[in-house]
Design an enzyme around this catalytic site. Sequence first.
Site, PDB file in Angstrom:
ATOM      1  N   HIS A   1       0.828  -1.212   0.000  1.00 16.93           N
ATOM      2  CA  HIS A   1       0.000   0.000   0.000  1.00 16.93           C
ATOM      3  C   HIS A   1       0.863   1.263   0.000  1.00 16.93           C
ATOM      4  CE1 HIS A   1      -3.932  -1.937   0.273  1.00 16.93           C
ATOM      5  NE2 HIS A   1      -3.310  -2.860   0.989  1.00 16.93           N
TER       6      HIS A   1
ATOM      7  N   ASP B   1       2.447   1.993  -3.171  1.00 22.19           N
ATOM      8  CA  ASP B   1       2.585   2.415  -4.583  1.00 22.19           C
ATOM      9  C   ASP B   1       1.747   3.651  -4.901  1.00 22.19           C
ATOM     10  OD1 ASP B   1       0.212   0.869  -4.599  1.00 22.19           O
ATOM     11  OD2 ASP B   1       0.748  -0.274  -6.401  1.00 22.19           O
TER      12      ASP B   1
ATOM     13  N   ALA C   1      -6.233 -14.870  -5.179  1.00 19.91           N
ATOM     14  CA  ALA C   1      -5.301 -15.098  -4.067  1.00 19.91           C
ATOM     15  C   ALA C   1      -4.387 -13.901  -3.854  1.00 19.91           C
ATOM     16  CB  ALA C   1      -4.463 -16.346  -4.338  1.00 19.91           C
TER      17      ALA C   1
ATOM     18  N   SER D   1      -5.187 -10.849 -12.537  1.00 15.94           N
ATOM     19  CA  SER D   1      -5.775  -9.887 -13.483  1.00 15.94           C
ATOM     20  C   SER D   1      -4.705  -9.055 -14.192  1.00 15.94           C
ATOM     21  CB  SER D   1      -6.826  -9.006 -12.818  1.00 15.94           C
ATOM     22  OG  SER D   1      -6.409  -8.588 -11.562  1.00 15.94           O
TER      23      SER D   1
ATOM     24  N   ASP E   1       1.619  -3.993  -9.520  1.00 16.64           N
ATOM     25  CA  ASP E   1       1.375  -5.318 -10.092  1.00 16.64           C
ATOM     26  C   ASP E   1       1.779  -5.360 -11.562  1.00 16.64           C
ATOM     27  OD1 ASP E   1       0.258  -5.581  -7.629  1.00 16.64           O
ATOM     28  OD2 ASP E   1      -1.814  -5.660  -8.320  1.00 16.64           O
TER      29      ASP E   1
END
Length: 390
Positions: free
Chosen positions: A34, A36, A125, A130, A174
């Site tokens: 948390h 980024d 998970a 995505s 991500d």
Amino acid sequence: MLEELKGIFASVFGEKEGLRFFFAPGRVNLIGEHTDYNGGHVFPCALTMGTYAAVAERNDGVVRMYSDNFKDAGIKECSLDDIRYQKEDDWANYPKGVIYEFQQRGYSVPHGFDIVFSGNIPNGAGLSSSASIELLMGVVLQSYFHPEVDALELVKMAQHAENTFIGVNCGIMDQFAIGMGKKHHAMLLNCDTLDYEYSKLDVSGLALVIANTNKKRTLADSSYNTRRQECNDALLDLQKALDIVSLGDIKPSDFDANSGLIQNETNRRRAKHAVYENHRAIKTAHMFKENNIDEIGLLMKESHLSLKDDYEVTCPELDELVFAAWEHEGVIGSRMTGAGFGGCTISIVKDAFVDDFIQKVGDRYQEKTGLKADFYVADIGEGARELKGE
Ligand code: GLA
């Protein structure tokens, strides 16, 4: 895997000449959670688990997609002239969003494809299935039509597609980890400037073990956006006296001296996490260089406690899995990884203890929660790419 994919392709779309194969990994974040979207640092790596695609060109403007992970959903079809988010398209909205993003940026997509996707990242998970499929579609379009698009632009396009087409307000971690991953390396990324450096995870005798709580993530998206808002409100308070553009701009000591500026107590704790976690991510990368494994373990512990108590994004299942890991004799460090509210933990475990760790931590977790955890020894791999003779 490729032979299997070829077989699935043939049974879904028929035999086609000139099939090409692509892969995009999942990711795991070692530390820097948390941070980024707060202009801080993250320290993720790409996995060898990921999503594969077999692709055949079509000579019309139709895209047909099938996922072996969602067999019941069947074939999803759309026209390149009319790419829109459609709820019933479900998983296929992710690749569609990337096609749309190419078109929006003026990168033509001259013809359609038939594509079969198949992935081995556990769904939901928190290992970024995505972002994996987004980058996968990105490299397909890049490889067929736009080699001038570089990896960093693909990463930004995938994130933008997720923010605008899908409507999830994620940061860049991500997509970056998946687009830029490097075998045996983590990357320390400054999410404000996008400067990054690879860090060899040269820890002989140690393994990275991912444990999936198998707790379905609930409320994750709305709570994620709430956390962003709380951090933003805290930043606005700090900006009344400090010349900063993000929480990533402040050192912990300056934060402590000025935290009284933040009116709301909850927002103050959220900001404290973001500031200290940023510092921990930078320090962890440094400790890897120095091979100071014990310090890394402590930083992971602090990270988890901060995510639990100040950021409040863990859940009883994540906490139990981490507490059980902390008690195991073979563990160097353990923490939740990803957005939280369920999903996975990451632990550094001495090689010789991995089997015992999986057994004992798994048993204790099941005793406490009634759930069975899944364990994976992480293998750090390359970023998204076409598979040519691999
Ligand atoms: C999710 C988001 C990332 C990041 C993490 C938390 O994975 O997609 O951008 O914010 O949560 O570190």
